[in-house]
Design a protein around this motif. Structure first.
Motif, PDB file in Angstrom:
ATOM      1  N   GLU A  38      -2.603   1.858  -5.068  1.00 54.93           N
ATOM      2  CA  GLU A  38      -3.840   1.558  -4.359  1.00 54.93           C
ATOM      3  C   GLU A  38      -5.039   1.530  -5.294  1.00 54.93           C
ATOM      4  OE1 GLU A  38      -4.349   4.083  -0.978  1.00 54.93           O
ATOM      5  OE2 GLU A  38      -2.820   3.001   0.172  1.00 54.93           O
ATOM      6  N   ASN A  39      -4.918   2.195  -6.450  1.00 54.89           N
ATOM      7  CA  ASN A  39      -6.011   2.153  -7.425  1.00 54.89           C
ATOM      8  C   ASN A  39      -6.256   0.739  -7.926  1.00 54.89           C
ATOM      9  OD1 ASN A  39      -6.325   4.912  -7.230  1.00 54.89           O
ATOM     10  ND2 ASN A  39      -4.982   5.347  -8.971  1.00 54.89           N
ATOM     11  N   ARG A  94       0.828  -1.205   0.000  1.00 57.28           N
ATOM     12  CA  ARG A  94       0.000   0.000   0.000  1.00 57.28           C
ATOM     13  C   ARG A  94       0.864   1.257   0.000  1.00 57.28           C
ATOM     14  NH1 ARG A  94      -1.880  -3.371   3.833  1.00 57.28           N
ATOM     15  NH2 ARG A  94      -1.021  -2.086   5.513  1.00 57.28           N
ATOM     16  N   LYS A  95       0.203   2.366  -0.233  1.00 59.62           N
ATOM     17  CA  LYS A  95       0.867   3.663  -0.289  1.00 59.62           C
ATOM     18  C   LYS A  95       1.795   3.873   0.916  1.00 59.62           C
ATOM     19  CE  LYS A  95      -1.483   7.203   0.997  1.00 59.62           C
ATOM     20  NZ  LYS A  95      -2.494   8.287   1.068  1.00 59.62           N
ATOM     21  N   GLY A  96       3.028   4.259   0.610  1.00 60.91           N
ATOM     22  CA  GLY A  96       3.989   4.575   1.663  1.00 60.91           C
ATOM     23  C   GLY A  96       4.812   3.404   2.150  1.00 60.91           C
ATOM     24  N   VAL A 102       6.044   2.551  -2.178  1.00 60.19           N
ATOM     25  CA  VAL A 102       4.827   2.410  -2.982  1.00 60.19           C
ATOM     26  C   VAL A 102       4.109   3.754  -3.052  1.00 60.19           C
ATOM     27  CG1 VAL A 102       2.628   1.196  -3.208  1.00 60.19           C
ATOM     28  CG2 VAL A 102       4.619   0.008  -2.251  1.00 60.19           C
ATOM     29  N   LEU A 103       3.664   4.120  -4.260  1.00 59.67           N
ATOM     30  CA  LEU A 103       2.966   5.380  -4.479  1.00 59.67           C
ATOM     31  C   LEU A 103       1.442   5.177  -4.445  1.00 59.67           C
ATOM     32  CD1 LEU A 103       5.140   6.947  -7.336  1.00 59.67           C
ATOM     33  CD2 LEU A 103       5.097   7.578  -4.912  1.00 59.67           C
ATOM     34  N   PRO A 104       0.675   6.249  -4.315  1.00 54.68           N
ATOM     35  CA  PRO A 104      -0.790   6.132  -4.237  1.00 54.68           C
ATOM     36  C   PRO A 104      -1.423   5.415  -5.427  1.00 54.68           C
ATOM     37  CG  PRO A 104      -0.102   8.321  -3.548  1.00 54.68           C
ATOM     38  CD  PRO A 104       1.138   7.629  -4.070  1.00 54.68           C
ATOM     39  N   LYS A 105      -0.820   5.515  -6.626  1.00 55.91           N
ATOM     40  CA  LYS A 105      -1.421   4.884  -7.799  1.00 55.91           C
ATOM     41  C   LYS A 105      -1.596   3.390  -7.599  1.00 55.91           C
ATOM     42  CE  LYS A 105      -0.891   4.258 -12.804  1.00 55.91           C
ATOM     43  NZ  LYS A 105      -0.079   4.544 -14.003  1.00 55.91           N
TER      44      LYS A 105
END
Length: 233
Positions: free
Chosen positions: A82-83, A32-34, A77-80
């Protein structure tokens, strides 16, 4: 899913396995993000590839916007990413019955042996045989079902095609629903379990022999038997 295709443009099968693994972990929401990825050396040892191959895979994920690399800090990990997980949740939110699942599996899973015989590595087959051994040694329905699921997941990973990996992940989400478990407990007798185990062995042996046609026919027959045992007819 279109964005994932270029992630498989890597030079070695170990690198493809790494790319498939990262994509699957993001899709499941486990990355996940972060979150920070393991060091390059650790990833290389885990998937049996050079650090150069690891860097090429990570560079492609960077280009796609799924991760970022910070010198001296690591890979995050970047927010994308999580999409990917959210899209799976949207699809999963639409109820899929066990009967619908089996119809889809009969159409989709027999397509995998053609890719498996082309792309599977010795590590892939080692994992398949481990799943066979564990499922045969299982002392409960839940344990057997777990290793049954792991074997079919191993088939998807052995295609080295992220599309099949994601489809199998959706399949397993339906299998985790209560209705599937209820039907499986009713249908899984000692006799049917033995049949499944024999079929599993035959499928893996055919794949190991790189006999795509035989493996496809065996897998289709296996799924048909599951369908009959679950729903009768």
């Amino acid at each position: 899913m279109g964005d994932t295709s270029t992630l498989l443009e890597v030079r070695t099968q170990g690198a493809r396995r790494l790319a498939d693994h990262l994509m699957a972990e993001m899709t499941r929401g486990k990355l996940r993000k972060g979150m920070r990825l393991p060091p390059e050396r650790e990833l290389g040892e885990l998937f049996g590839v050079s650090r150069g191959s690891v860097r090429r895979v990570l560079a492609q994920f960077c280009d796609q916007g799924f991760i970022s690399q910070r010198v001296g800090s690591g890979t995050f990990v970047l927010p994308k990413a999580e999409n990917l997980s959210r899209s799976q949740e949207i699809i999963a939110a639409t109820p899929t019955s066990p009967a619908e699942l089996m119809v889809a599996r009969l159409l989709i899973e027999p397509l995998m042996p053609g890719l498996i015989v082309q792309n599977a590595t010795s590590a892939d087959f080692k994992h398949m045989f481990q799943c066979l051994d564990q499922s045969e040694a299982a002392t409960s329905i839940d344990e057997f079902e777990h290793w049954d699921e792991e074997l079919h997941k191993a088939f998807a990973f052995a295609t080295h095609n992220s599309f099949f990996v994601q489809l199998m992940d959706l399949t397993n989400k339906v299998r985790e629903q209560g209705e599937w478990g209820r039907l499986k407990r009713i249908s899984l007798t000692a006799e049917t379990r033995q049949q499944y185990e024999l079929q599993h062995r035959a499928i893996v042996d055919a794949l190991k022999d790189r006999d795509a046609r035989l493996a496809k026919n065996l897998l289709f027959g296996h799924l048909q038997l599951i369908q009959r045992n679950l729903f009768g007819g």
